[in-house]
Design a protein around this motif. Sequence first.
Motif, short mmCIF file in Angstrom:
data_model
loop_
_atom_site.label_atom_id
_atom_site.label_comp_id
_atom_site.label_asym_id
_atom_site.label_seq_id
_atom_site.Cartn_x
_atom_site.Cartn_y
_atom_site.Cartn_z
N ASP A 196 74.79 10.50 84.23
CA ASP A 196 74.49 11.93 84.09
C ASP A 196 75.45 12.79 84.88
O ASP A 196 75.77 13.91 84.46
CB ASP A 196 73.05 12.20 84.55
CG ASP A 196 72.01 11.51 83.67
OD1 ASP A 196 72.28 11.36 82.47
OD2 ASP A 196 70.96 11.13 84.20
N ILE B 143 62.82 7.99 84.09
CA ILE B 143 63.83 7.84 83.03
C ILE B 143 63.51 6.65 82.14
O ILE B 143 63.63 6.72 80.90
CB ILE B 143 65.23 7.71 83.67
CG1 ILE B 143 65.61 9.05 84.33
CG2 ILE B 143 66.27 7.32 82.63
CD1 ILE B 143 66.85 8.97 85.20
N GLN B 144 63.04 5.55 82.74
CA GLN B 144 62.66 4.39 81.95
C GLN B 144 61.48 4.67 81.04
O GLN B 144 61.31 4.02 80.00
CB GLN B 144 62.36 3.21 82.87
CG GLN B 144 63.59 2.63 83.55
CD GLN B 144 63.25 1.62 84.63
OE1 GLN B 144 62.08 1.32 84.87
NE2 GLN B 144 64.27 1.10 85.30
N ASP C 199 62.54 8.44 90.22
CA ASP C 199 63.51 8.90 89.23
C ASP C 199 63.75 7.84 88.17
O ASP C 199 63.75 8.13 86.95
CB ASP C 199 64.84 9.25 89.91
CG ASP C 199 64.78 10.55 90.70
OD1 ASP C 199 63.92 11.40 90.38
OD2 ASP C 199 65.58 10.71 91.64
N ARG C 200 63.98 6.61 88.62
CA ARG C 200 64.27 5.53 87.66
C ARG C 200 63.07 5.26 86.76
O ARG C 200 63.23 5.06 85.54
CB ARG C 200 64.67 4.26 88.41
CG ARG C 200 66.07 4.33 89.01
CD ARG C 200 66.51 3.00 89.57
NE ARG C 200 65.77 2.63 90.77
CZ ARG C 200 66.10 3.02 91.99
NH1 ARG C 200 67.16 3.79 92.18
NH2 ARG C 200 65.39 2.64 93.05
N ASN D 119 74.48 11.64 91.76
CA ASN D 119 73.73 12.64 90.99
C ASN D 119 73.57 13.94 91.74
O ASN D 119 73.39 15.00 91.13
CB ASN D 119 72.36 12.08 90.61
CG ASN D 119 72.43 11.14 89.43
OD1 ASN D 119 73.47 11.05 88.75
ND2 ASN D 119 71.36 10.41 89.18
N ASP E 211 64.62 12.21 79.64
CA ASP E 211 66.08 12.34 79.66
C ASP E 211 66.56 12.69 81.07
O ASP E 211 66.22 13.75 81.60
CB ASP E 211 66.50 13.42 78.66
CG ASP E 211 68.01 13.59 78.58
OD1 ASP E 211 68.74 12.79 79.21
OD2 ASP E 211 68.46 14.53 77.89
N GLY E 212 67.33 11.79 81.69
CA GLY E 212 67.81 12.03 83.04
C GLY E 212 68.68 13.26 83.16
O GLY E 212 68.63 13.98 84.16
N TYR E 213 69.49 13.53 82.13
CA TYR E 213 70.36 14.70 82.21
C TYR E 213 69.55 15.98 82.12
O TYR E 213 69.91 16.99 82.74
CB TYR E 213 71.42 14.66 81.11
CG TYR E 213 72.48 15.74 81.27
CD1 TYR E 213 73.11 15.93 82.50
CD2 TYR E 213 72.82 16.57 80.21
CE1 TYR E 213 74.07 16.92 82.66
CE2 TYR E 213 73.79 17.55 80.36
CZ TYR E 213 74.40 17.72 81.58
OH TYR E 213 75.35 18.70 81.74
#
Length: 500
Positions: free
Chosen positions: A98, A26-27, A22-23, A65, A31-33
């Motif tokens: 998020d 996003i990096q 996940d990280r 989350n 977009d995490g959201y």
Amino acid sequence: MTVSEIRGHHPILTPKAMGEVDRAAIQSGIDGYRLMLIAGAAISACVLEHYPEATGAIVLCGPGNNGGDGYVAARGLAEAGMPVRLYSSVDPERLKGDAATARDDWQGPIHSLADLDWRDSEIVIDALFGAGLDRPVEGAVAEAMMTVVSSELPVVAADLPSGVSGRTGEVQGVALSAEHTVTFATYKPGHFLVPGADYCGDVHLIDIGIPQREIDAHDQNLWLNTPEIWSDRIPEPKLSGHKYSKGHLGVFSGAFSHTGAARLAAHSALRAGAGLVTVLAPASAIASNAAHLTAIMLRNVSSDEDLDALLQDQRMNGFVLGPGFGVGEKTCGFARTIISTDRALVLDADGLTSFKDNAEDLFSAIADGAAPVILTPHAGEFSRLFPDLAADTELSKVDRARMAADRSGAVVLYKGADTVIAAPDGRAVINVNAPPWLATAGSGDCLAGIIGALLVQHVPAFEAAAIAAYMHGEAGMELGEGLTADDLADGILSPSVLFE
């Protein structure tokens, strides 16, 4: 859980590894959201599809989350016209990132979990903890979870039912039992390892947009046992082939009153594609075996000298030792002799227990030998060979199987409803197609025979164990509840037919 529709190549990641994925995603600019919106929408879609008659939804949101997924799911259900009551296990103002955005986008009231109530015909969405929990659930949250359990309302879980460890499948004090679990990007061990598997219901794997490259970069050499893992290793009959080219398997029989297990293994091996199968029996068991065998051959092997003479025939290229054979030094001696040759060996049942006081002797023999060896312990046999691993409650079944394979130098097929197959090089699969009615006397003998048949057809040991476990499960599913081991041996299809 229902897994009959699962197909494809499915890596399984621990919650820690999934967090890293996940990280990384996003990096990389994702977009995490947006990922959370897709996850929450999948949860609400599952509810609307499977519970159209529900009079309302109770959404339980936790601090991370996973709770954010719950807020998004609540909004989706409300927009679809379903009455929703949302309960939070923490002060909503504590949410960050998020999850805080999802909270702000939720337009309804947020109730304290301490005020949880319910009505008949409602549905519960469990977004409290998800897969990352690895500590006991306590206090007010545990009390609220027990309220849900006592309500008997259907539960849809986000990622994993709260209270189930995503790493080990163990229940952390108390857990919710879901009818459906919606998980994201990859499966987690807790979806398949018991007892957690019993709490998941139907598991739905959802692609939320995480790139496959990120999943591959964090691959843990653990997969669901499906044909896509080993389909290129399935032995195919050749027009120019003959019975010896399909391998000759020897199955050792016990004494006069302990012959049935060997015959089950031998019959299963013949059905699974071995070209020839010979039951190797002591003198006392020749007559009892001869009365039951037709296509399977029979030979007297009573002593070390008989075994040495047998091994002069290079065409007999694999053995099953253990089912009904008896526990003792004779068994150990036979195993060591076979391992010292280049013949494949499936060591099962009494063959495993015979080494309970000298497991290191077995492992040393395997290390010095060149032949593939597969160990097939159930939980009791595993604890006799690897007592320290069995006693370590911090380990998952996957951890135990992998460490056992590394220590022994053998492929380990750790049996159970959640059979794990592990190789010394770290590869592992979890087999999940076995129905509960396979838990019947003689079922494991049949499995040993299938493995032996694949080994003598020159299937590599890890793939042979994985294919055999899958074939065993498919036969059980086809035969149905109430099967006996005799039915199972008759119902096995050769892999070239089963997977055509």
